[in-house]
Design a protein around this motif. Structure first.
Motif, PDB file in Angstrom:
ATOM      1  N   THR A 231     -43.169 -96.643  21.553  1.00  0.00           N
ATOM      2  CA  THR A 231     -43.846 -95.359  22.261  1.00  0.00           C
ATOM      3  C   THR A 231     -43.418 -94.859  23.685  1.00  0.00           C
ATOM      4  O   THR A 231     -42.144 -95.411  23.603  1.00  0.00           O
ATOM      5  CB  THR A 231     -45.117 -96.687  22.736  1.00  0.00           C
ATOM      6  OG1 THR A 231     -45.159 -97.438  23.544  1.00  0.00           O
ATOM      7  CG2 THR A 231     -46.278 -96.946  20.824  1.00  0.00           C
ATOM      8  N   PHE A 232     -43.973 -93.758  23.402  1.00  0.00           N
ATOM      9  CA  PHE A 232     -43.721 -93.121  24.807  1.00  0.00           C
ATOM     10  C   PHE A 232     -44.789 -92.767  25.436  1.00  0.00           C
ATOM     11  O   PHE A 232     -45.925 -93.059  25.348  1.00  0.00           O
ATOM     12  CB  PHE A 232     -42.978 -92.209  24.430  1.00  0.00           C
ATOM     13  CG  PHE A 232     -43.925 -90.828  23.712  1.00  0.00           C
ATOM     14  CD1 PHE A 232     -43.691 -89.850  24.382  1.00  0.00           C
ATOM     15  CD2 PHE A 232     -43.550 -90.775  22.450  1.00  0.00           C
ATOM     16  CE1 PHE A 232     -44.255 -88.985  23.819  1.00  0.00           C
ATOM     17  CE2 PHE A 232     -44.731 -90.024  21.782  1.00  0.00           C
ATOM     18  CZ  PHE A 232     -45.090 -88.560  22.665  1.00  0.00           C
TER      19      PHE A 232
ATOM     20  N   ASN B 202     -37.015 -90.474  24.204  1.00  0.00           N
ATOM     21  CA  ASN B 202     -38.241 -90.634  25.713  1.00  0.00           C
ATOM     22  C   ASN B 202     -38.942 -91.942  25.405  1.00  0.00           C
ATOM     23  O   ASN B 202     -39.060 -92.404  26.547  1.00  0.00           O
ATOM     24  CB  ASN B 202     -39.891 -90.003  25.279  1.00  0.00           C
ATOM     25  CG  ASN B 202     -39.326 -88.202  25.508  1.00  0.00           C
ATOM     26  OD1 ASN B 202     -38.518 -87.952  25.853  1.00  0.00           O
ATOM     27  ND2 ASN B 202     -40.553 -87.630  25.224  1.00  0.00           N
ATOM     28  N   SER B 203     -38.541 -92.436  24.307  1.00  0.00           N
ATOM     29  CA  SER B 203     -39.487 -93.968  24.393  1.00  0.00           C
ATOM     30  C   SER B 203     -38.229 -94.725  24.769  1.00  0.00           C
ATOM     31  O   SER B 203     -38.417 -95.897  25.619  1.00  0.00           O
ATOM     32  CB  SER B 203     -39.200 -94.704  23.171  1.00  0.00           C
ATOM     33  OG  SER B 203     -38.241 -94.531  22.147  1.00  0.00           O
TER      34      SER B 203
ATOM     35  N   GLU C  68     -25.611-101.970  26.198  1.00  0.00           N
ATOM     36  CA  GLU C  68     -26.437-103.325  26.433  1.00  0.00           C
ATOM     37  C   GLU C  68     -28.215-103.027  25.475  1.00  0.00           C
ATOM     38  O   GLU C  68     -27.915-103.514  24.732  1.00  0.00           O
ATOM     39  CB  GLU C  68     -26.226-103.527  27.220  1.00  0.00           C
ATOM     40  CG  GLU C  68     -24.804-104.344  27.325  1.00  0.00           C
ATOM     41  CD  GLU C  68     -24.491-105.503  26.957  1.00  0.00           C
ATOM     42  OE1 GLU C  68     -25.033-105.731  25.812  1.00  0.00           O
ATOM     43  OE2 GLU C  68     -22.841-105.176  26.942  1.00  0.00           O
ATOM     44  N   MET C  69     -28.788-101.851  25.833  1.00  0.00           N
ATOM     45  CA  MET C  69     -29.920-101.532  25.200  1.00  0.00           C
ATOM     46  C   MET C  69     -29.470-101.127  23.368  1.00  0.00           C
ATOM     47  O   MET C  69     -30.910-101.656  22.879  1.00  0.00           O
ATOM     48  CB  MET C  69     -30.250-100.000  25.546  1.00  0.00           C
ATOM     49  CG  MET C  69     -31.942 -99.759  25.080  1.00  0.00           C
ATOM     50  SD  MET C  69     -32.308 -97.843  25.494  1.00  0.00           S
ATOM     51  CE  MET C  69     -30.538 -96.839  24.113  1.00  0.00           C
ATOM     52  N   TRP C  70     -27.897-100.558  23.288  1.00  0.00           N
ATOM     53  CA  TRP C  70     -28.451 -99.903  22.256  1.00  0.00           C
ATOM     54  C   TRP C  70     -27.960-101.233  21.595  1.00  0.00           C
ATOM     55  O   TRP C  70     -28.732-101.642  20.123  1.00  0.00           O
ATOM     56  CB  TRP C  70     -26.960 -98.991  21.291  1.00  0.00           C
ATOM     57  CG  TRP C  70     -27.759 -97.731  22.040  1.00  0.00           C
ATOM     58  CD1 TRP C  70     -27.738 -97.041  22.490  1.00  0.00           C
ATOM     59  CD2 TRP C  70     -28.967 -97.284  21.352  1.00  0.00           C
ATOM     60  NE1 TRP C  70     -27.637 -95.288  22.844  1.00  0.00           N
ATOM     61  CE2 TRP C  70     -29.235 -95.578  21.759  1.00  0.00           C
ATOM     62  CE3 TRP C  70     -29.493 -96.695  20.761  1.00  0.00           C
ATOM     63  CZ2 TRP C  70     -29.562 -94.871  21.192  1.00  0.00           C
ATOM     64  CZ3 TRP C  70     -30.047 -96.089  20.009  1.00  0.00           C
ATOM     65  CH2 TRP C  70     -30.262 -94.657  20.470  1.00  0.00           C
TER      66      TRP C  70
ATOM     67  N   ILE D 266     -37.803 -98.512  27.895  1.00  0.00           N
ATOM     68  CA  ILE D 266     -37.291 -99.382  27.170  1.00  0.00           C
ATOM     69  C   ILE D 266     -35.131 -99.571  27.937  1.00  0.00           C
ATOM     70  O   ILE D 266     -35.935-100.956  29.107  1.00  0.00           O
ATOM     71  CB  ILE D 266     -36.522 -99.325  26.106  1.00  0.00           C
ATOM     72  CG1 ILE D 266     -37.679 -99.294  25.422  1.00  0.00           C
ATOM     73  CG2 ILE D 266     -35.221-100.483  25.506  1.00  0.00           C
ATOM     74  CD1 ILE D 266     -37.563 -98.985  23.812  1.00  0.00           C
ATOM     75  N   GLU D 267     -34.817 -99.063  28.270  1.00  0.00           N
ATOM     76  CA  GLU D 267     -33.936 -98.567  29.836  1.00  0.00           C
ATOM     77  C   GLU D 267     -33.794 -97.355  30.451  1.00  0.00           C
ATOM     78  O   GLU D 267     -33.428 -95.886  30.221  1.00  0.00           O
ATOM     79  CB  GLU D 267     -32.430 -98.989  28.800  1.00  0.00           C
ATOM     80  CG  GLU D 267     -31.487 -98.490  29.729  1.00  0.00           C
ATOM     81  CD  GLU D 267     -31.804 -99.505  30.668  1.00  0.00           C
ATOM     82  OE1 GLU D 267     -31.156 -99.200  31.984  1.00  0.00           O
ATOM     83  OE2 GLU D 267     -31.218-101.026  30.766  1.00  0.00           O
ATOM     84  N   PRO D 268     -34.203 -97.318  32.105  1.00  0.00           N
ATOM     85  CA  PRO D 268     -34.129 -96.385  32.340  1.00  0.00           C
ATOM     86  C   PRO D 268     -33.153 -95.613  32.560  1.00  0.00           C
ATOM     87  O   PRO D 268     -33.548 -94.375  32.883  1.00  0.00           O
ATOM     88  CB  PRO D 268     -34.827 -96.755  34.283  1.00  0.00           C
ATOM     89  CG  PRO D 268     -35.500 -97.987  33.888  1.00  0.00           C
ATOM     90  CD  PRO D 268     -34.722 -97.997  32.721  1.00  0.00           C
TER      91      PRO D 268
END
Length: 161
Positions: free
Chosen positions: A44-45, A63-64, A146-148, A68-70
């Motif tokens: 979601t966003f 946007n989502s 790391e998010m990816w 998850i990771e600013p």
């Protein structure tokens, strides 16, 4: 991965930083095309009113990712500023760049910076000049990388090879 690894090996190279930002940002386009159905069902966003909405396209997927990771908002801003030079529409992150010049290779002098802040002794490193001060690009990029990796593990995507 090659752009990220090239930058990690040379944290003072602005060209490598911009290539890394572009790669880490535009991965959302590629991943969305490959995994859009899963993304739409799970992520979601927040729309312009602040309401939570299901992802429906690559832009809302991006946007989502900022939720998850600013730091993804910073990577997005750096990539877009590197492409367009100046941005009229900046990301809502307080440190988001508005101009390519907000990202630069800088040398910290002997003793400058806090403990653990970059290479001691003035070696150059790429920094983002944000509203909260100078932010290390290597840390921003690492958080997004790391998010990816985390998303790939969670959803079984093969995105970083």
């Amino acid at each position: 991965v090659p752009d990220y690894n090239d930058f990690v090996a040379d944290v003072g190279d602005l060209r490598k930083a911009f290539h890394t930002a572009i790669s880490l940002f535009h991965m959302h386009d590629w991943v969305y095309i490959a995994h859009g159905t899963t993304i739409n069902q799970n992520l979601t966003f927040n729309d312009h009113t602040g309401a939570s909405r299901s992802v429906a396209d690559s832009k809302t997927f991006a946007n989502s990712l900022e939720i998850i990771e600013p730091n993804f908002a910073l990577i997005r801003g750096i990539a877009n500023a590197g492409k367009h030079l100046s941005l009229n529409d900046t990301r809502p992150h307080p440190d988001a760049p508005s101009h390519a010049a907000n990202t630069a290779s800088q040398s910290l002098g002997w003793g400058e910076g806090g403990f653990g802040m970059g290479p001691y002794g003035g070696a150059p490193q790429v920094m983002l000049d944000g509203s909260s001060g100078h932010l290390q690009f290597i840390q921003i990029a690492k958080n997004v990388f790391e998010m990816w990796k985390s998303l790939a593990r969670t959803y079984g995507w093969i995105v970083l090879t």
